[in-house]
Design a protein around this motif. Structure first.
Motif, PDB file in Angstrom:
ATOM      1  N   LEU A 174       0.811  -1.220   0.000  1.00 50.46           N
ATOM      2  CA  LEU A 174       0.000   0.000   0.000  1.00 50.46           C
ATOM      3  C   LEU A 174       0.846   1.273   0.000  1.00 50.46           C
ATOM      4  N   LYS A 175       2.109   1.164   0.376  1.00 51.95           N
ATOM      5  CA  LYS A 175       2.999   2.334   0.397  1.00 51.95           C
ATOM      6  C   LYS A 175       3.696   2.574  -0.942  1.00 51.95           C
ATOM      7  N   ILE A 176       3.625   1.614  -1.850  1.00 51.23           N
ATOM      8  CA  ILE A 176       4.344   1.714  -3.122  1.00 51.23           C
ATOM      9  C   ILE A 176       3.514   2.484  -4.140  1.00 51.23           C
ATOM     10  N   ASN A 177       4.155   3.420  -4.815  1.00 50.49           N
ATOM     11  CA  ASN A 177       3.524   4.139  -5.923  1.00 50.49           C
ATOM     12  C   ASN A 177       3.972   3.479  -7.217  1.00 50.49           C
ATOM     13  N   GLY A 178       3.102   3.439  -8.182  1.00 48.79           N
ATOM     14  CA  GLY A 178       3.470   2.857  -9.464  1.00 48.79           C
ATOM     15  C   GLY A 178       2.833   1.494  -9.672  1.00 48.79           C
ATOM     16  N   ARG A 179       3.203   0.870 -10.775  1.00 52.29           N
ATOM     17  CA  ARG A 179       2.621  -0.410 -11.157  1.00 52.29           C
ATOM     18  C   ARG A 179       3.257  -1.545 -10.368  1.00 52.29           C
ATOM     19  N   LEU A 180       2.448  -2.555 -10.036  1.00 56.88           N
ATOM     20  CA  LEU A 180       2.939  -3.687  -9.258  1.00 56.88           C
ATOM     21  C   LEU A 180       2.620  -5.009  -9.941  1.00 56.88           C
ATOM     22  N   VAL A 181       3.583  -5.906  -9.888  1.00 54.25           N
ATOM     23  CA  VAL A 181       3.431  -7.268 -10.378  1.00 54.25           C
ATOM     24  C   VAL A 181       3.914  -8.179  -9.257  1.00 54.25           C
ATOM     25  N   MET A 182       3.196  -9.283  -9.025  1.00 53.75           N
ATOM     26  CA  MET A 182       3.598 -10.196  -7.962  1.00 53.75           C
ATOM     27  C   MET A 182       3.665 -11.621  -8.482  1.00 53.75           C
ATOM     28  N   LYS A 183       4.744 -12.309  -8.151  1.00 55.58           N
ATOM     29  CA  LYS A 183       4.865 -13.737  -8.375  1.00 55.58           C
ATOM     30  C   LYS A 183       4.952 -14.374  -6.992  1.00 55.58           C
ATOM     31  N   MET A 184       3.998 -15.255  -6.683  1.00 54.31           N
ATOM     32  CA  MET A 184       3.894 -15.799  -5.336  1.00 54.31           C
ATOM     33  C   MET A 184       4.121 -17.312  -5.339  1.00 54.31           C
ATOM     34  N   ASP A 185       5.074 -17.762  -4.551  1.00 48.22           N
ATOM     35  CA  ASP A 185       5.319 -19.178  -4.325  1.00 48.22           C
ATOM     36  C   ASP A 185       5.682 -19.309  -2.849  1.00 48.22           C
ATOM     37  N   VAL A 186       4.667 -19.472  -2.011  1.00 49.55           N
ATOM     38  CA  VAL A 186       4.871 -19.424  -0.562  1.00 49.55           C
ATOM     39  C   VAL A 186       4.477 -20.731   0.135  1.00 49.55           C
ATOM     40  N   GLU A 187       4.568 -21.834  -0.609  1.00 48.28           N
ATOM     41  CA  GLU A 187       4.456 -23.185  -0.062  1.00 48.28           C
ATOM     42  C   GLU A 187       3.260 -23.416   0.861  1.00 48.28           C
ATOM     43  N   GLY A 188       2.066 -23.134   0.351  1.00 46.62           N
ATOM     44  CA  GLY A 188       0.847 -23.415   1.103  1.00 46.62           C
ATOM     45  C   GLY A 188       0.261 -22.225   1.831  1.00 46.62           C
ATOM     46  N   SER A 189       0.976 -21.133   1.919  1.00 47.95           N
ATOM     47  CA  SER A 189       0.469 -19.937   2.608  1.00 47.95           C
ATOM     48  C   SER A 189      -0.209 -18.965   1.663  1.00 47.95           C
ATOM     49  N   GLU A 190      -0.308 -19.329   0.384  1.00 47.82           N
ATOM     50  CA  GLU A 190      -0.884 -18.402  -0.594  1.00 47.82           C
ATOM     51  C   GLU A 190      -2.347 -18.078  -0.286  1.00 47.82           C
ATOM     52  N   TYR A 191      -3.088 -19.023   0.258  1.00 47.26           N
ATOM     53  CA  TYR A 191      -4.497 -18.763   0.573  1.00 47.26           C
ATOM     54  C   TYR A 191      -4.617 -17.695   1.657  1.00 47.26           C
ATOM     55  N   GLU A 192      -3.848 -17.841   2.716  1.00 53.19           N
ATOM     56  CA  GLU A 192      -3.888 -16.852   3.796  1.00 53.19           C
ATOM     57  C   GLU A 192      -3.377 -15.497   3.326  1.00 53.19           C
ATOM     58  N   LEU A 193      -2.322 -15.496   2.539  1.00 54.35           N
ATOM     59  CA  LEU A 193      -1.769 -14.228   2.055  1.00 54.35           C
ATOM     60  C   LEU A 193      -2.753 -13.522   1.121  1.00 54.35           C
ATOM     61  N   LEU A 194      -3.381 -14.254   0.217  1.00 54.62           N
ATOM     62  CA  LEU A 194      -4.366 -13.637  -0.678  1.00 54.62           C
ATOM     63  C   LEU A 194      -5.558 -13.094   0.101  1.00 54.62           C
ATOM     64  N   LYS A 195      -6.013 -13.832   1.112  1.00 52.75           N
ATOM     65  CA  LYS A 195      -7.118 -13.335   1.943  1.00 52.75           C
ATOM     66  C   LYS A 195      -6.712 -12.045   2.643  1.00 52.75           C
ATOM     67  N   HIS A 196      -5.500 -12.011   3.181  1.00 49.05           N
ATOM     68  CA  HIS A 196      -5.025 -10.810   3.877  1.00 49.05           C
ATOM     69  C   HIS A 196      -4.912  -9.630   2.915  1.00 49.05           C
ATOM     70  N   LEU A 197      -4.355  -9.868   1.735  1.00 45.92           N
ATOM     71  CA  LEU A 197      -4.244  -8.802   0.738  1.00 45.92           C
ATOM     72  C   LEU A 197      -5.619  -8.310   0.301  1.00 45.92           C
ATOM     73  N   ALA A 198      -6.586  -9.218   0.189  1.00 50.66           N
ATOM     74  CA  ALA A 198      -7.949  -8.823  -0.200  1.00 50.66           C
ATOM     75  C   ALA A 198      -8.614  -8.012   0.909  1.00 50.66           C
ATOM     76  N   ARG A 199      -8.474  -8.446   2.159  1.00 47.75           N
ATOM     77  CA  ARG A 199      -9.105  -7.740   3.292  1.00 47.75           C
ATOM     78  C   ARG A 199      -8.578  -6.321   3.454  1.00 47.75           C
ATOM     79  N   THR A 200      -7.309  -6.114   3.109  1.00 48.02           N
ATOM     80  CA  THR A 200      -6.690  -4.802   3.303  1.00 48.02           C
ATOM     81  C   THR A 200      -6.725  -3.934   2.046  1.00 48.02           C
ATOM     82  N   ASN A 201      -7.360  -4.436   0.996  1.00 47.91           N
ATOM     83  CA  ASN A 201      -7.442  -3.751  -0.300  1.00 47.91           C
ATOM     84  C   ASN A 201      -6.095  -3.641  -1.012  1.00 47.91           C
TER      85      ASN A 201
END
Length: 84
Positions: free
Chosen positions: A19-46
């Protein structure tokens, strides 16, 4: 646990970082099973809305139906997905 071989590391809240970054963002995620929790957290915080592109390596695990439905609903509301 053998505490002689441990190391203390500083962690950050990735959503707050994004949320502090200005500009375009691209993410590649490989977090060994934590992707569901991380995506939920990112969605909840906009923070998920800030990305132009996301690539996720999902681990195939069984999810509670309520968790899966909440995750799908969050992703659908952000990206307008039409299929599961």
């Amino acid at each position: 646990m053998d505490r002689r071989n441990t190391e203390v590391v500083k962690t950050i809240d990735v959503a707050q970082f994004v949320l502090k970054i200005n500009g375009r963002l691209v993410m590649k995620m490989d977090v060994e099973g934590s992707e569901y929790e991380l995506l939920k957290h990112l969605a909840r915080t906009n923070a998920l809305k800030r990305f132009d592109s996301i690539s996720v390596n999902f681990m195939l695990i069984r999810l509670n139906g309520d968790i899966l439905n909440m995750l799908w609903s969050s992703l659908n509301s952000i990206f307008g997905a039409t299929t599961k």
